[in-house]
Scaffold this active site. Sequence first.
Site, short mmCIF file in Angstrom:
data_model
loop_
_atom_site.label_atom_id
_atom_site.label_comp_id
_atom_site.label_asym_id
_atom_site.label_seq_id
_atom_site.Cartn_x
_atom_site.Cartn_y
_atom_site.Cartn_z
N SER A 1 7.02 -59.94 -25.87
CA SER A 1 6.87 -60.91 -25.05
C SER A 1 5.72 -61.13 -24.07
O SER A 1 5.90 -59.74 -23.50
CB SER A 1 7.36 -62.26 -25.34
OG SER A 1 6.77 -63.37 -24.97
N TYR B 1 14.54 -65.60 -20.59
CA TYR B 1 14.00 -65.24 -21.80
C TYR B 1 12.98 -63.70 -21.31
O TYR B 1 12.64 -62.91 -21.51
CB TYR B 1 13.60 -66.13 -22.39
CG TYR B 1 12.12 -65.78 -23.59
CD1 TYR B 1 12.80 -65.30 -24.78
CD2 TYR B 1 11.13 -66.21 -23.08
CE1 TYR B 1 12.65 -64.86 -25.91
CE2 TYR B 1 10.62 -65.62 -25.03
CZ TYR B 1 10.78 -64.81 -25.87
OH TYR B 1 9.83 -64.02 -26.53
N GLY C 1 15.91 -60.05 -37.60
CA GLY C 1 15.11 -61.24 -37.76
C GLY C 1 14.28 -61.65 -39.08
O GLY C 1 13.62 -62.34 -38.54
N LYS D 1 12.90 -59.96 -21.74
CA LYS D 1 11.85 -59.47 -22.17
C LYS D 1 11.33 -58.80 -22.32
O LYS D 1 10.69 -57.23 -22.30
CB LYS D 1 10.76 -60.60 -22.76
CG LYS D 1 11.10 -61.15 -24.24
CD LYS D 1 11.58 -60.38 -25.58
CE LYS D 1 11.25 -61.36 -26.92
NZ LYS D 1 11.87 -60.51 -27.61
N ASN E 1 12.87 -57.09 -34.25
CA ASN E 1 12.26 -58.56 -33.99
C ASN E 1 12.76 -59.88 -33.63
O ASN E 1 12.33 -60.37 -32.66
CB ASN E 1 11.87 -58.59 -35.34
CG ASN E 1 10.94 -60.14 -35.52
OD1 ASN E 1 10.24 -60.76 -34.62
ND2 ASN E 1 12.18 -61.02 -36.31
N1 LIG Z 1 6.78 -67.14 -32.02
C1 LIG Z 1 6.44 -67.35 -30.53
O1 LIG Z 1 5.47 -67.66 -29.64
C2 LIG Z 1 6.24 -65.55 -30.05
C3 LIG Z 1 5.62 -64.83 -28.77
C4 LIG Z 1 6.02 -63.74 -28.19
C5 LIG Z 1 7.53 -62.94 -28.60
N2 LIG Z 1 8.21 -63.52 -29.69
C6 LIG Z 1 9.52 -62.89 -30.16
O2 LIG Z 1 8.74 -62.35 -31.86
C7 LIG Z 1 10.66 -62.79 -32.14
C8 LIG Z 1 9.55 -63.60 -33.33
O3 LIG Z 1 10.19 -64.38 -32.86
P1 LIG Z 1 9.72 -66.09 -33.64
O4 LIG Z 1 9.52 -66.89 -33.59
O5 LIG Z 1 9.39 -65.99 -35.48
O6 LIG Z 1 11.45 -66.44 -34.33
P2 LIG Z 1 12.22 -66.96 -35.24
O7 LIG Z 1 11.23 -68.01 -36.45
O8 LIG Z 1 12.80 -68.18 -34.38
O9 LIG Z 1 13.30 -66.20 -36.43
C9 LIG Z 1 14.02 -65.67 -35.40
C10 LIG Z 1 14.95 -64.30 -36.39
O10 LIG Z 1 15.93 -64.33 -35.58
C11 LIG Z 1 17.25 -64.23 -36.65
N3 LIG Z 1 18.28 -64.56 -35.77
C12 LIG Z 1 18.44 -65.36 -34.30
N4 LIG Z 1 19.18 -64.79 -33.87
C13 LIG Z 1 19.80 -64.43 -34.61
C14 LIG Z 1 21.12 -63.61 -34.32
N5 LIG Z 1 21.80 -64.17 -33.09
N6 LIG Z 1 21.56 -62.76 -34.87
C15 LIG Z 1 21.16 -62.03 -36.48
N7 LIG Z 1 19.50 -62.96 -36.42
C16 LIG Z 1 19.25 -64.48 -35.62
C17 LIG Z 1 16.42 -65.82 -37.40
O11 LIG Z 1 17.24 -66.18 -39.00
P3 LIG Z 1 18.69 -66.88 -38.11
O12 LIG Z 1 18.64 -68.31 -37.06
O13 LIG Z 1 19.41 -67.22 -39.64
O14 LIG Z 1 19.77 -65.90 -37.18
C18 LIG Z 1 15.73 -65.30 -37.63
O15 LIG Z 1 15.81 -65.13 -38.72
C19 LIG Z 1 10.98 -63.02 -31.16
O16 LIG Z 1 12.06 -61.79 -30.21
C20 LIG Z 1 10.35 -63.41 -30.31
O17 LIG Z 1 11.13 -63.19 -29.06
C21 LIG Z 1 7.84 -64.75 -30.44
#
Ligand SMILES: NC(=O)c1ccc[n+]([C@@H]2O[C@H](COP(=O)([O-])OP(=O)(O)OC[C@H]3O[C@@H](n4cnc5c(N)ncnc54)[C@H](OP(=O)(O)O)[C@@H]3O)[C@@H](O)[C@H]2O)c1
Length: 263
Positions: free
Chosen positions: A141, A155, A20, A159, A87
């Site tokens: 998370s 979710y 990701g 996590k 990630n």
């Molecule tokens: N943002 C927050 O507030 C937050 C808070 C706590 C934890 N997190 C965790 O941090 C991590 C990243 O979050 P983010 O908000 O940066 O996410 P994001 O912006 O939605 O990016 C997710 C990435 O994963 C890829 N992806 C999603 N589903 C996939 C699949 N089935 N196979 C391969 N690639 C996949 C997406 O690309 P494609 O869609 O092109 O596949 C993208 O590159 C996650 O684990 C999330 O749970 C985020």
Amino acid sequence: MENTQNYNSELNGKIALVTGGTKGIGKAIADRLRDAGASVIVTARNHPGTDLPHHFIATDLTVASETAKVLGEINEKFGTVDILVNNMGGSSSPSGGFSALTDEHWENDIQLNLLAPARIDRAVLPGMLEQKSGVIIHISSITGISPVHESLGAYAVAKAALINYSKSLSKEFTPKGVRVLTVSPGMVKTDTMDAYLHSLAGEAGVSVDEITQNLMNSLGGIPMGRMASPEDVAEFVGYLVSPRASYLTGANYVIDGGTIATV
Ligand SMILES: NC(=O)c1ccc[n+]([C@@H]2O[C@H](COP(=O)([O-])OP(=O)(O)OC[C@H]3O[C@@H](n4cnc5c(N)ncnc54)[C@H](OP(=O)(O)O)[C@@H]3O)[C@@H](O)[C@H]2O)c1
């Protein structure tokens, strides 16, 4: 405070895989590791459409058979992965609490946030064990510690399981040279977070500012007064995978601007 340290070469010669790695936190981590000298491979289902300074592999890693294909390509073109950042993650489940969740929602969230990372670990570990070194990071998370039942039940459970799993992996493989760590961010300002806040605001019929404040309040408030940036998380991951963190393993690091109320 200005960052005066020079990280330019500490990951020279290292191969890093960031799942990701095309958006949000993953993109920031991939860029940070590259800045420190690593050769970085990123995976996602879709190419972001812009120039990428990393090797990109298009794959849906929730499909079990994809993992072997991806690792086959990496081993052939790069060799052993030294740094794995699991990630990729997220949720497509609806808000509405327990009764809104079907088996399919549970299965999707567990597949994306727990089973896919575990499969990738299984594929990457043999190479790390052979060279007796490596670092694996799981991005979890704070919902895995402090559940938000209204909108993120399945979710959050996935996590929480990831944190537990990461700990046991560390117990098993740290003695064999592989450090395993978890990083649990609070709210991070990514495009996905923005889209999520917009959809919650639409459902509740309130403004995005209001729903953002409500969500921050439901977590107990963010003493830092803002969400993290993806770079805030990436900077910490850059440290954890570096030789400067060589004694760190087995821990779950919360990076939430002070949100979680427990010690
Ligand atoms: N943002 C927050 O507030 C937050 C808070 C706590 C934890 N997190 C965790 O941090 C991590 C990243 O979050 P983010 O908000 O940066 O996410 P994001 O912006 O939605 O990016 C997710 C990435 O994963 C890829 N992806 C999603 N589903 C996939 C699949 N089935 N196979 C391969 N690639 C996949 C997406 O690309 P494609 O869609 O092109 O596949 C993208 O590159 C996650 O684990 C999330 O749970 C985020």
